[in-house]
Motif scaffolding. Sequence first.
Motif, PDB file in Angstrom:
ATOM      1  N   GLN A  12      29.896 -34.877  22.157  1.00 39.25           N
ATOM      2  CA  GLN A  12      30.305 -36.077  22.714  1.00 39.25           C
ATOM      3  C   GLN A  12      30.359 -36.293  24.020  1.00 39.25           C
ATOM      4  OE1 GLN A  12      33.605 -37.443  20.601  1.00 39.25           O
ATOM      5  NE2 GLN A  12      34.016 -39.081  22.007  1.00 39.25           N
ATOM      6  N   VAL A  13      29.762 -37.427  24.950  1.00 38.36           N
ATOM      7  CA  VAL A  13      29.728 -37.469  26.122  1.00 38.36           C
ATOM      8  C   VAL A  13      31.052 -38.546  26.305  1.00 38.36           C
ATOM      9  CG1 VAL A  13      28.483 -38.700  28.133  1.00 38.36           C
ATOM     10  CG2 VAL A  13      27.411 -37.519  26.275  1.00 38.36           C
ATOM     11  N   LYS A  14      31.567 -38.089  27.461  1.00 36.93           N
ATOM     12  CA  LYS A  14      32.792 -38.527  28.061  1.00 36.93           C
ATOM     13  C   LYS A  14      32.921 -38.960  29.312  1.00 36.93           C
ATOM     14  CE  LYS A  14      35.807 -37.031  24.138  1.00 36.93           C
ATOM     15  NZ  LYS A  14      37.197 -36.434  24.003  1.00 36.93           N
ATOM     16  N   PHE A  15      33.698 -39.978  29.832  1.00 34.85           N
ATOM     17  CA  PHE A  15      33.953 -39.938  31.381  1.00 34.85           C
ATOM     18  C   PHE A  15      34.800 -38.951  32.003  1.00 34.85           C
ATOM     19  CE2 PHE A  15      33.492 -44.534  30.624  1.00 34.85           C
ATOM     20  CZ  PHE A  15      32.114 -44.720  31.362  1.00 34.85           C
ATOM     21  N   ASP A  16      34.107 -38.170  33.059  1.00 34.67           N
ATOM     22  CA  ASP A  16      35.075 -37.181  33.653  1.00 34.67           C
ATOM     23  C   ASP A  16      36.299 -37.939  34.534  1.00 34.67           C
ATOM     24  OD1 ASP A  16      35.866 -34.983  34.831  1.00 34.67           O
ATOM     25  OD2 ASP A  16      34.295 -34.319  35.964  1.00 34.67           O
ATOM     26  N   GLU A  17      37.429 -37.446  34.744  1.00 35.52           N
ATOM     27  CA  GLU A  17      38.110 -37.877  35.544  1.00 35.52           C
ATOM     28  C   GLU A  17      37.970 -38.364  36.924  1.00 35.52           C
ATOM     29  OE1 GLU A  17      42.737 -36.971  36.935  1.00 35.52           O
ATOM     30  OE2 GLU A  17      41.618 -35.224  35.914  1.00 35.52           O
ATOM     31  N   GLY A  18      38.088 -39.478  37.090  1.00 36.63           N
ATOM     32  CA  GLY A  18      37.674 -40.110  38.599  1.00 36.63           C
ATOM     33  C   GLY A  18      36.320 -40.553  38.577  1.00 36.63           C
ATOM     34  N   ASP A  19      35.433 -40.495  37.490  1.00 36.36           N
ATOM     35  CA  ASP A  19      34.208 -40.842  37.394  1.00 36.36           C
ATOM     36  C   ASP A  19      34.081 -42.460  37.795  1.00 36.36           C
ATOM     37  OD1 ASP A  19      31.425 -41.495  36.852  1.00 36.36           O
ATOM     38  OD2 ASP A  19      31.511 -40.327  34.928  1.00 36.36           O
ATOM     39  N   PRO A  20      33.209 -42.940  38.837  1.00 30.66           N
ATOM     40  CA  PRO A  20      33.073 -44.159  39.517  1.00 30.66           C
ATOM     41  C   PRO A  20      32.499 -45.126  38.580  1.00 30.66           C
ATOM     42  CG  PRO A  20      31.430 -42.607  40.587  1.00 30.66           C
ATOM     43  CD  PRO A  20      32.432 -41.888  39.770  1.00 30.66           C
ATOM     44  N   ARG A  21      31.693 -44.599  37.563  1.00 33.32           N
ATOM     45  CA  ARG A  21      30.914 -45.391  36.723  1.00 33.32           C
ATOM     46  C   ARG A  21      31.890 -45.832  35.537  1.00 33.32           C
ATOM     47  NH1 ARG A  21      26.411 -41.185  34.797  1.00 33.32           N
ATOM     48  NH2 ARG A  21      28.186 -39.865  34.946  1.00 33.32           N
ATOM     49  N   ASP A  22      33.120 -45.294  35.440  1.00 26.87           N
ATOM     50  CA  ASP A  22      34.231 -45.913  34.307  1.00 26.87           C
ATOM     51  C   ASP A  22      34.675 -47.096  34.962  1.00 26.87           C
ATOM     52  OD1 ASP A  22      36.401 -46.351  32.647  1.00 26.87           O
ATOM     53  OD2 ASP A  22      36.959 -44.200  32.905  1.00 26.87           O
ATOM     54  N   PRO A  23      34.489 -48.101  33.999  1.00 25.85           N
ATOM     55  CA  PRO A  23      35.108 -49.421  34.566  1.00 25.85           C
ATOM     56  C   PRO A  23      36.626 -49.283  35.132  1.00 25.85           C
ATOM     57  CG  PRO A  23      33.840 -49.684  32.849  1.00 25.85           C
ATOM     58  CD  PRO A  23      33.737 -48.421  32.929  1.00 25.85           C
ATOM     59  N   ASN A  24      37.498 -48.595  34.397  1.00 27.30           N
ATOM     60  CA  ASN A  24      38.874 -48.438  34.857  1.00 27.30           C
ATOM     61  C   ASN A  24      38.965 -47.753  36.198  1.00 27.30           C
ATOM     62  OD1 ASN A  24      40.428 -49.086  32.592  1.00 27.30           O
ATOM     63  ND2 ASN A  24      39.489 -47.614  31.393  1.00 27.30           N
ATOM     64  N   ASN A  25      37.744 -47.175  36.830  1.00 21.34           N
ATOM     65  CA  ASN A  25      37.801 -46.517  38.005  1.00 21.34           C
ATOM     66  C   ASN A  25      37.379 -47.447  39.345  1.00 21.34           C
ATOM     67  OD1 ASN A  25      39.097 -44.296  37.191  1.00 21.34           O
ATOM     68  ND2 ASN A  25      37.144 -43.260  36.472  1.00 21.34           N
ATOM     69  N   PHE A  26      36.756 -48.660  38.909  1.00 14.54           N
ATOM     70  CA  PHE A  26      36.269 -49.399  39.901  1.00 14.54           C
ATOM     71  C   PHE A  26      37.195 -49.708  41.017  1.00 14.54           C
ATOM     72  CE2 PHE A  26      33.117 -51.914  36.550  1.00 14.54           C
ATOM     73  CZ  PHE A  26      32.420 -50.815  36.832  1.00 14.54           C
ATOM     74  N   SER A  27      36.562 -49.884  42.226  1.00 13.86           N
ATOM     75  CA  SER A  27      37.713 -50.279  43.405  1.00 13.86           C
ATOM     76  C   SER A  27      37.988 -51.765  43.050  1.00 13.86           C
ATOM     77  CB  SER A  27      37.038 -50.367  44.700  1.00 13.86           C
ATOM     78  OG  SER A  27      36.015 -51.452  44.615  1.00 13.86           O
ATOM     79  N   TYR A  28      39.228 -51.925  43.693  1.00  7.55           N
ATOM     80  CA  TYR A  28      39.910 -53.284  43.558  1.00  7.55           C
ATOM     81  C   TYR A  28      39.035 -54.408  43.959  1.00  7.55           C
ATOM     82  CZ  TYR A  28      44.574 -51.505  42.046  1.00  7.55           C
ATOM     83  OH  TYR A  28      45.424 -50.800  41.213  1.00  7.55           O
ATOM     84  N   ALA A  29      38.517 -54.048  44.892  1.00  8.84           N
ATOM     85  CA  ALA A  29      37.430 -55.443  45.239  1.00  8.84           C
ATOM     86  C   ALA A  29      36.444 -55.380  44.353  1.00  8.84           C
ATOM     87  CB  ALA A  29      36.721 -54.752  46.712  1.00  8.84           C
ATOM     88  N   ARG A  30      36.153 -54.381  43.596  1.00  6.34           N
ATOM     89  CA  ARG A  30      34.863 -54.826  42.798  1.00  6.34           C
ATOM     90  C   ARG A  30      35.540 -55.519  41.404  1.00  6.34           C
ATOM     91  NH1 ARG A  30      31.117 -49.897  40.515  1.00  6.34           N
ATOM     92  NH2 ARG A  30      29.363 -51.342  39.326  1.00  6.34           N
ATOM     93  N   LYS A  31      36.797 -55.071  41.273  1.00  2.00           N
ATOM     94  CA  LYS A  31      37.509 -55.549  39.950  1.00  2.00           C
ATOM     95  C   LYS A  31      37.751 -57.057  40.064  1.00  2.00           C
ATOM     96  CE  LYS A  31      39.691 -51.530  38.291  1.00  2.00           C
ATOM     97  NZ  LYS A  31      40.996 -50.753  37.798  1.00  2.00           N
ATOM     98  N   TRP A  32      38.403 -57.434  41.462  1.00  2.00           N
ATOM     99  CA  TRP A  32      38.538 -58.798  41.662  1.00  2.00           C
ATOM    100  C   TRP A  32      37.088 -59.716  41.971  1.00  2.00           C
ATOM    101  CZ3 TRP A  32      42.285 -61.577  40.691  1.00  2.00           C
ATOM    102  CH2 TRP A  32      43.602 -60.736  40.478  1.00  2.00           C
ATOM    103  N   ALA A  33      36.339 -59.036  42.382  1.00  2.00           N
ATOM    104  CA  ALA A  33      34.958 -59.890  42.217  1.00  2.00           C
ATOM    105  C   ALA A  33      34.314 -60.101  41.079  1.00  2.00           C
ATOM    106  CB  ALA A  33      33.864 -58.915  43.137  1.00  2.00           C
TER     107      ALA A  33
END
Length: 503
Positions: A12-33
Amino acid sequence: MFATSREADFEQVKFDEGDPRDPNNFSYARKWAITLTCCIFAGITSAASSSYSISYESMMQDLDCTNLQVTLGLSLYVIGYGVIPLISSSFSEECGRRPVYIASSVFFLLAEVMNALAPNIKTVIVSRALQGVFASAGVSMLAGTIADIWQPHERGVPMAMFSFTAVFSIGLGSVFGGLIASNPHLGWRWVQWIHVMFAGIFSLCVIFVLSETRSSVVLTRIAKDVRKTTGDARYRSSSEIDKPSMLSMIKVTCTRPLYLLLTEPIVQSFSLWVGLTWGVLFCLLESVTTEFQSVYNFNVSETGLVFLTQRKALLLHTVGAILGLMANMYQETLYRKHFATKGQEARLYIACAAAIVMPVSMFIFAWTASPHIHWIFPLIGLTAFMSSVFVVYQVSFLYLADCYGTYASSALAGLSLARNMMALIFPLFSQQMFAGMTYKWGLTLWASLSAVMGPIPWILFFFGPKIRSHSKVSRKILETELQQLDGDQTVVSSPIEEKSMKV
């Protein structure tokens, strides 16, 4: 940049901690955009409903049609908001948010062009129905998109922006629609062409700004790349293991909202309250134009400005939306302060206040619209009403999302179905009702019904936990959450969106 865990014969493939591809780890600028881009779509679609209603007179003259026929265009626009999300949510969970956003924005643009070029009222009605279908496919995902990228304690402000944009744009659409439709050199078609321009710009924003936010879809794409690179077919994302068929997903998505709407007291009560509120809102869209023209002799342009200003008047939808936004921001403070003791019911403080303000403001509007009373007083009533609508609109999303966890998207779909069915039905008889009862007594009737619905948030505030304790769905959600905690499972998706489509 990913982790794997063995499950049966799969890796099973999972996100590694801090993976930038995980939407939860998007930057605040990207999230607000992403959030603001989606809110723009909510604004465009809301403005499309009110600007259409303000240009009735110009359309009836140009197309030689009746008031009932043009009203069908308003009613059919909202029917898509209740029905289409039952199906489109399955495709967004399977194919991702971004493709659905792109498709809905492009086809909404084409439907706007169809409306602007319509040679007769039949084409207008069809184009309006299509606009509602494609608009709902995109806007219905906005709550899920916010949940994809924001943590539960962060969602209050993004959801407030969503509600603010939707309510504010109703007034903005009325203003520009009234100004354009009243110009003899422009008329109702130019109202639609202005929308075409904005919809075209938004479509470009979707293509260049929006990223995929559905974690399960991102993981599926990563797993496919890993299988292609390694040649090992064992690599799978969690959504690919025991994956239901698309037909099964659509079946569950279509039936579960109806099940919750028919069996869950919390969903039923909120749907009834919000549905009545939304139906009255669309009745007001129908009545404000003719009432201010007949009572205060406003022309079409000035009637459009009733929704924002009539030269020196206060801003109706603008002030209402701003007051509602301020109230919801204060509600977030109350939620964080009292969540530990009140739980989900900490979302309802401002809703309880709105339940009082709403009928009072409607009574003010009904009983002050008179040639002997300055028009500022009914305008104040409308402003207070819009503030209450804003509060109810946001609270309904957040409270049901908190209460129903993994089943929240189904609960919200049931709420949306009830809300938009009311918006479909009410305008069809509002003119006849006002003609028979007069605006004063017709609006008094709606105010009285709103007063009867007022105790709903108060009852839920004090007895919500007890009501949920008797709910099979709520007990199942609690059992699932406890199992996840005991098994130390990683939940990739948010509470608003369902990770699994199985009941």
